[in-house]
Design a protein around this motif. Structure first.
Motif, PDB file in Angstrom:
ATOM      1  N   ASN A  13       0.817  -1.215   0.000  1.00 30.64           N
ATOM      2  CA  ASN A  13       0.000   0.000   0.000  1.00 30.64           C
ATOM      3  C   ASN A  13       0.848   1.261   0.000  1.00 30.64           C
ATOM      4  O   ASN A  13       0.439   2.282  -0.560  1.00 30.64           O
ATOM      5  CB  ASN A  13      -0.965  -0.014   1.182  1.00 30.64           C
ATOM      6  N   PHE A  16       1.612   1.624  -3.623  1.00 37.80           N
ATOM      7  CA  PHE A  16       0.462   2.118  -4.382  1.00 37.80           C
ATOM      8  C   PHE A  16       0.181   3.590  -4.097  1.00 37.80           C
ATOM      9  O   PHE A  16      -0.124   4.358  -5.003  1.00 37.80           O
ATOM     10  CB  PHE A  16      -0.785   1.277  -4.090  1.00 37.80           C
ATOM     11  N   ALA A  17       0.287   3.999  -2.840  1.00 30.58           N
ATOM     12  CA  ALA A  17       0.067   5.402  -2.491  1.00 30.58           C
ATOM     13  C   ALA A  17       1.140   6.276  -3.128  1.00 30.58           C
ATOM     14  O   ALA A  17       0.847   7.368  -3.633  1.00 30.58           O
ATOM     15  CB  ALA A  17       0.049   5.573  -0.976  1.00 30.58           C
ATOM     16  N   GLY A  20       0.292   6.708  -6.710  1.00 30.64           N
ATOM     17  CA  GLY A  20      -0.795   7.675  -6.845  1.00 30.64           C
ATOM     18  C   GLY A  20      -0.301   9.107  -6.695  1.00 30.64           C
ATOM     19  O   GLY A  20      -0.704   9.995  -7.457  1.00 30.64           O
ATOM     20  N   LEU A  45      -8.342   8.722 -10.736  1.00 29.99           N
ATOM     21  CA  LEU A  45      -7.861   7.365 -10.470  1.00 29.99           C
ATOM     22  C   LEU A  45      -6.734   7.356  -9.438  1.00 29.99           C
ATOM     23  O   LEU A  45      -6.681   6.463  -8.584  1.00 29.99           O
ATOM     24  CB  LEU A  45      -7.413   6.703 -11.767  1.00 29.99           C
ATOM     25  N   SER A  46      -5.843   8.336  -9.497  1.00 29.24           N
ATOM     26  CA  SER A  46      -4.755   8.369  -8.515  1.00 29.24           C
ATOM     27  C   SER A  46      -5.280   8.691  -7.121  1.00 29.24           C
ATOM     28  O   SER A  46      -4.788   8.138  -6.130  1.00 29.24           O
ATOM     29  CB  SER A  46      -3.661   9.357  -8.934  1.00 29.24           C
ATOM     30  N   LEU A  49      -6.742   5.514  -5.895  1.00 29.67           N
ATOM     31  CA  LEU A  49      -5.660   4.599  -5.530  1.00 29.67           C
ATOM     32  C   LEU A  49      -5.091   4.948  -4.160  1.00 29.67           C
ATOM     33  O   LEU A  49      -4.890   4.072  -3.319  1.00 29.67           O
ATOM     34  CB  LEU A  49      -4.564   4.632  -6.593  1.00 29.67           C
ATOM     35  N   ILE A  50      -4.866   6.219  -3.910  1.00 31.07           N
ATOM     36  CA  ILE A  50      -4.348   6.651  -2.607  1.00 31.07           C
ATOM     37  C   ILE A  50      -5.364   6.352  -1.514  1.00 31.07           C
ATOM     38  O   ILE A  50      -5.012   5.833  -0.448  1.00 31.07           O
ATOM     39  CB  ILE A  50      -3.989   8.155  -2.645  1.00 31.07           C
ATOM     40  N   PHE A  52      -7.834   4.076  -1.432  1.00 27.90           N
ATOM     41  CA  PHE A  52      -7.961   2.646  -1.170  1.00 27.90           C
ATOM     42  C   PHE A  52      -6.700   2.079  -0.512  1.00 27.90           C
ATOM     43  O   PHE A  52      -6.782   1.148   0.291  1.00 27.90           O
ATOM     44  CB  PHE A  52      -8.294   1.881  -2.446  1.00 27.90           C
ATOM     45  N   ALA A  53      -5.536   2.632  -0.841  1.00 25.82           N
ATOM     46  CA  ALA A  53      -4.306   2.185  -0.186  1.00 25.82           C
ATOM     47  C   ALA A  53      -4.346   2.530   1.300  1.00 25.82           C
ATOM     48  O   ALA A  53      -3.965   1.711   2.146  1.00 25.82           O
ATOM     49  CB  ALA A  53      -3.087   2.815  -0.854  1.00 25.82           C
ATOM     50  N   SER A  56      -6.944   0.194   2.959  1.00 23.94           N
ATOM     51  CA  SER A  56      -6.430  -1.169   3.065  1.00 23.94           C
ATOM     52  C   SER A  56      -5.358  -1.275   4.144  1.00 23.94           C
ATOM     53  O   SER A  56      -5.277  -2.284   4.848  1.00 23.94           O
ATOM     54  CB  SER A  56      -5.866  -1.614   1.713  1.00 23.94           C
TER      55      SER A  56
END
Length: 147
Positions: A13, A16-17, A20, A45-46, A49-50, A52-53, A56
């Protein structure tokens, strides 16, 4: 190789962050008209992504732990380093399509489980050409976006 579920989730994560945030920074100076332009969907989308990271990460830290098998950690590292190499080549030499073709072919050659070397080379070159051509047609011709 066994790794802690929480540690693997948090590290993924963070990656992914960071991706993003990188996309947000890269699209920050794109032109916009009435709030919508070439950067609209990458920014949305970025941000997702941030978000949801972060979600999560919190869920993993509050949940139960355990260990998971991490298959082929070398492949994971290779993909991450290939992405970093692509970004470096693109920003350094300003050759987006050449850099993307080279990195896609390199990744497909390395990650393809096919035993036959000629088949791997042909498949990597063909797929790299098709993927790069598709990106060029969509972004370079249809959307008229220059990298």
């Amino acid at each position: 190789m066994k790794v802690s579920y929480k540690l693997a989730t948090v590290l993924a994560n963070i990656f992914f962050a960071a991706a993003g945030i990188f996309v947000l920074r890269m699209t920050g100076d794109f032109p916009e008209t009435f709030g919508i332009g070439p950067s609209y969907f990458p920014k949305v989308l970025s941000m997702l992504l941030i978000g949801f990271a972060l979600y999560s990460t919190v869920a993993a830290l509050l949940g139960e732990g355990g260990h998971i098998a991490l298959p082929r950690p070398g492949n994971i590292l290779f993909v991450i380093l290939s992405g970093a190499l692509f970004i470096f080549l693109w920003l350094r030499f300003q050759l987006f399509y050449v850099s993307s073709f080279c990195v896609v072919v390199m990744m497909l050659l390395f990650l393809n489980p096919e035993k036959s070397i000629p088949k791997r080379i042909f498949a990597a070159l063909a797929a790299g050409a098709v993927i790069t051509l598709f990106v060029y047609l969509v972004f370079g011709r249809i959307l008229n976006f220059r990298f």
